[in-house]
Design an enzyme around this catalytic site. Sequence first.
Site, PDB file in Angstrom:
ATOM      1  N   CYS A  32       0.831  -1.204   0.000  1.00 32.97           N
ATOM      2  CA  CYS A  32       0.000   0.000   0.000  1.00 32.97           C
ATOM      3  C   CYS A  32       0.862   1.250   0.000  1.00 32.97           C
ATOM      4  O   CYS A  32       2.065   1.211   0.266  1.00 32.97           O
ATOM      5  CB  CYS A  32      -0.893   0.045   1.243  1.00 32.97           C
ATOM      6  SG  CYS A  32      -1.932  -1.405   1.486  1.00 32.97           S
ATOM      7  N   ASP A 459      25.415  34.669  -9.507  1.00 30.23           N
ATOM      8  CA  ASP A 459      24.333  35.114 -10.378  1.00 30.23           C
ATOM      9  C   ASP A 459      23.851  36.495  -9.934  1.00 30.23           C
ATOM     10  O   ASP A 459      23.570  36.730  -8.750  1.00 30.23           O
ATOM     11  CB  ASP A 459      23.188  34.110 -10.311  1.00 30.23           C
ATOM     12  CG  ASP A 459      22.062  34.445 -11.265  1.00 30.23           C
ATOM     13  OD1 ASP A 459      22.100  33.968 -12.408  1.00 30.23           O
ATOM     14  OD2 ASP A 459      21.150  35.186 -10.858  1.00 30.23           O
TER      15      ASP A 459
END
Length: 500
Positions: A32, A459
């Site tokens: 399950c 960046d």
Amino acid sequence: MDFWQRYKAIDARDTRFDGQFFTAVSSTGIYCRPSCPARTPKAENVTFYETSAAAHEAGYRACKRCLPEAVPGTPAWNLRSDVAGRAMRLINDGVITREGVDGLARRLGYSARQLNRILGHELGAGPLSLARASRAQTARTLLVSTDMPLADVAFASGFNSIRQFNDTIGEVFAMTPTAVRATAVRATAAKSGPGRAAGSGHASGSLTLNLPYRDPFDPGIFDFLAARAIPGIEAAEARPDGTSPGTRTYSRTLRLPRGTAWFTVTYSPLLPGKPLRLTASAVDLHDLPALLSRVRRLFDLDADPEAIDDALAMDPRLAGRASAIAGIRVPGAVDPQELLIRAMIGQQITVAAARTALTQLSAAGSHAEGTASGPDRLFPTAAEVAEHGRALLRGPQRRIDSIIAVAEAMAAGTLDFGYGDDVESLGRKLLPLPGVGPWTVGYVAMRVLGAPDVFLANDAAVRNGVKALPAGLGLSADFQEVSPWRSYATMHLWRAAAKR
């Protein structure tokens, strides 16, 4: 997680762990998902498996009540950079179906025997069993979400014959393919909500199906893709304010192993279940597993957003943003070679300037046959960039030379990288190339590999994003406090910089 942590998760029926491990119960012979509504089994009857394939190998069948194959994939395949994680990324992309176990092993740098031993030890199942489980999951998705004929479902899922398809579905689900489809029809009729998508058949080579994901889902990823969309190849509508609750869409053309395709992803937050729906056309049935895998990677649909947001919220600089923008995603890539070209063109210039340059370069691409209304061109191949790039690209000659040299290397096959790499191997392949630096490698790792712990410190937008956050006295400049989720911190910083 140890046994008892997992047992507590299944006792609480915690949906956050669906797809991250599977619970097999010896007294019933079934496995399950953690959130299964059935009564919690006794601990002595429970065995936990990393993959559904391992549960299959151990003789268990899927639960008909909780449908464990109907959940998003595990986020561990991006978090893990070991052989098992790299192998799962390639298996999900259909490499075993196309190249066999030997081809997968060759891509990973191992013999087939070594690979079988490694995956058996790490995941409880060998590559063939893992591929079989992946096919079964794809088949179930197509059975319950589309009206495709069963024979088409079989071949679209990667099975070599109808008999193999029928046998596998019977072994995994203890039902025939027709019965699996009937369960979805009954569930849709019994309750309102996202079920079988309207118009979901395979007429004229098109199909529509729903893509499972873990809540919450931040639709800002559509804005990211829209800002970088190349006209004729991609189409999306950007909403810079990020406040509109309406439907969002993104469309594009792409190449797949057997041909080309066109797809649209639609997010409908006002509908029950907030479905994320894929519509694809002009796609070879055998390419469907690769298409589904790449679209899921593009939208980061196997992520565990609650775990990520909880980790980001521990950093006071990001706590407010993690709360206000829940479920942020890291955009992936549908083509590694294309992403490298885009990264090289986009480094050290603005997003708008990169989009202009890429639009000019797109003239080298070919027309996409059989596409629906919208994008009708393909991004240029490496060979097309190498042949026509000098005439189309603008800017410093040194940058153009670097892009052409990389395109020539990819076209010749001397530069080969992709979903089966890790960050270190990607760096070894890319850093020696002219015009490629740490930023480029980090950006490609984020988007091609789905690497979750990349921080692009140099960046410009990241630096501007940091300035928009509360001061972080005594905290690291590279956000080590939120590792291994710094790629998601980078996305928050880019978003913060755009709002300044």
